[in-house]
Design a protein around this motif. Structure first.
Motif, PDB file in Angstrom:
ATOM      1  N   GLY A 127       3.303  -0.455 -11.614  1.00 29.66           N
ATOM      2  CA  GLY A 127       3.915   0.775 -12.117  1.00 29.66           C
ATOM      3  C   GLY A 127       3.848   0.876 -13.626  1.00 29.66           C
ATOM      4  O   GLY A 127       2.948   0.353 -14.270  1.00 29.66           O
ATOM      5  N   TYR A 162      -0.113   1.119  -9.360  1.00 29.95           N
ATOM      6  CA  TYR A 162       0.795   0.842  -8.245  1.00 29.95           C
ATOM      7  C   TYR A 162       0.106   0.076  -7.116  1.00 29.95           C
ATOM      8  O   TYR A 162       0.639  -0.016  -6.015  1.00 29.95           O
ATOM      9  N   TYR A 165       6.618   4.342  -2.432  1.00 31.32           N
ATOM     10  CA  TYR A 165       7.077   3.501  -3.531  1.00 31.32           C
ATOM     11  C   TYR A 165       8.451   3.955  -4.021  1.00 31.32           C
ATOM     12  O   TYR A 165       8.792   5.134  -3.949  1.00 31.32           O
ATOM     13  N   TYR A 183       9.500   0.319 -11.186  1.00 33.27           N
ATOM     14  CA  TYR A 183       9.150   0.014  -9.800  1.00 33.27           C
ATOM     15  C   TYR A 183      10.040  -1.098  -9.268  1.00 33.27           C
ATOM     16  O   TYR A 183      10.239  -2.126  -9.933  1.00 33.27           O
ATOM     17  N   TYR A 221       8.803  -0.956  -2.088  1.00 25.07           N
ATOM     18  CA  TYR A 221       8.202   0.118  -1.306  1.00 25.07           C
ATOM     19  C   TYR A 221       8.671   0.042   0.134  1.00 25.07           C
ATOM     20  O   TYR A 221       9.160  -0.985   0.600  1.00 25.07           O
TER      21      TYR A 221
END
Length: 217
Positions: A55, A157, A181, A189, A192
């Motif tokens: 991220g 990502y 995500y 981040y 997920y």
């Protein structure tokens, strides 16, 4: 995000390895070993945290021509999905589950920002994107850009995707990993949700991640 919330999401994502696969199965059959190796490499980096950090800040373009990214969503938890509007099954299923999660959260749904990033910016024009996301949730932000911009964000990502020509046709499908995500309220981040995670399951996990509402002094 609390340490407990981060732990819940980490435990959930660790169970996703078996679910990892390009989203469009028929197209994947045409992919060669090097493509599968690249997909496995990105997934390994996502699971282990090796390689470049996952991220980070970015800006892409929404259907109204505005440059948008995590900086605009500070204070909200973000659910972000990478796909394309021509995807026959994985993308609409994931976006429907995302929308169902926001609905299930009730008033807390307003503290979640849903985002759809196209992996097919040549065909997914601003008008196409705007019409597509409206069918799922009015708050769903659709983002695109140049092919180079989209690839840079997708790879940050650890998203694998590849154009796969349809035999006997000038058209193509896109094989892509199909994860939703999660970014915390600071735009970082944190994990997920794997494919086929229900809206109810997403909502249950998100409740633990949402920042505490501000209280008046």
């Amino acid at each position: 995000m609390t340490r407990r919330a981060a732990g819940l999401l980490a435990a959930w994502t660790l169970g996703a390895w078996a679910a990892f696969a390009p989203a469009c199965g028929k197209a994947e059959e045409a992919a060669g070993t090097p493509v599968r190796a690249e997909a496995a490499r990105l997934m390994n980096e996502l699971m282990t945290g090796t390689g470049q950090p996952i991220g980070g800040p970015f800006q892409l373009t929404d259907p109204d021509g505005r440059r948008v990214g995590p900086a605009q969503w500070r204070g909200k938890v973000v659910l972000m999905y990478f796909g394309y509007t021509g995807c026959p099954d994985a993308c609409p299923t994931a976006l429907a589950d995302m929308a169902a999660a926001i609905t299930a959260l009730g008033a807390d749904g307003g503290r979640v920002q849903p985002v759809f990033v196209t992996l097919d910016p040549l065909r997914d024009t601003p008008a196409v994107l705007a019409a597509y996301v409206r069918s799922f949730n009015p708050r769903l932000v659709a983002l695109g850009g140049t092919e180079e911009e989209v690839r840079r964000v997708a790879l940050s990502y650890k998203v694998f995707y590849e154009k796969v020509p349809i035999p006997g046709s000038r058209f193509y499908m896109i094989d892509h990993t199909s994860f939703t995500y999660v970014l915390n309220e600071a735009g970082q981040y944190v994990g997920y949700f794997p494919p086929a995670t229900s809206g109810e399951r997403i909502a249950a996990q998100m409740r633990a991640m949402l920042p505490a509402p501000e209280r008046s002094q």
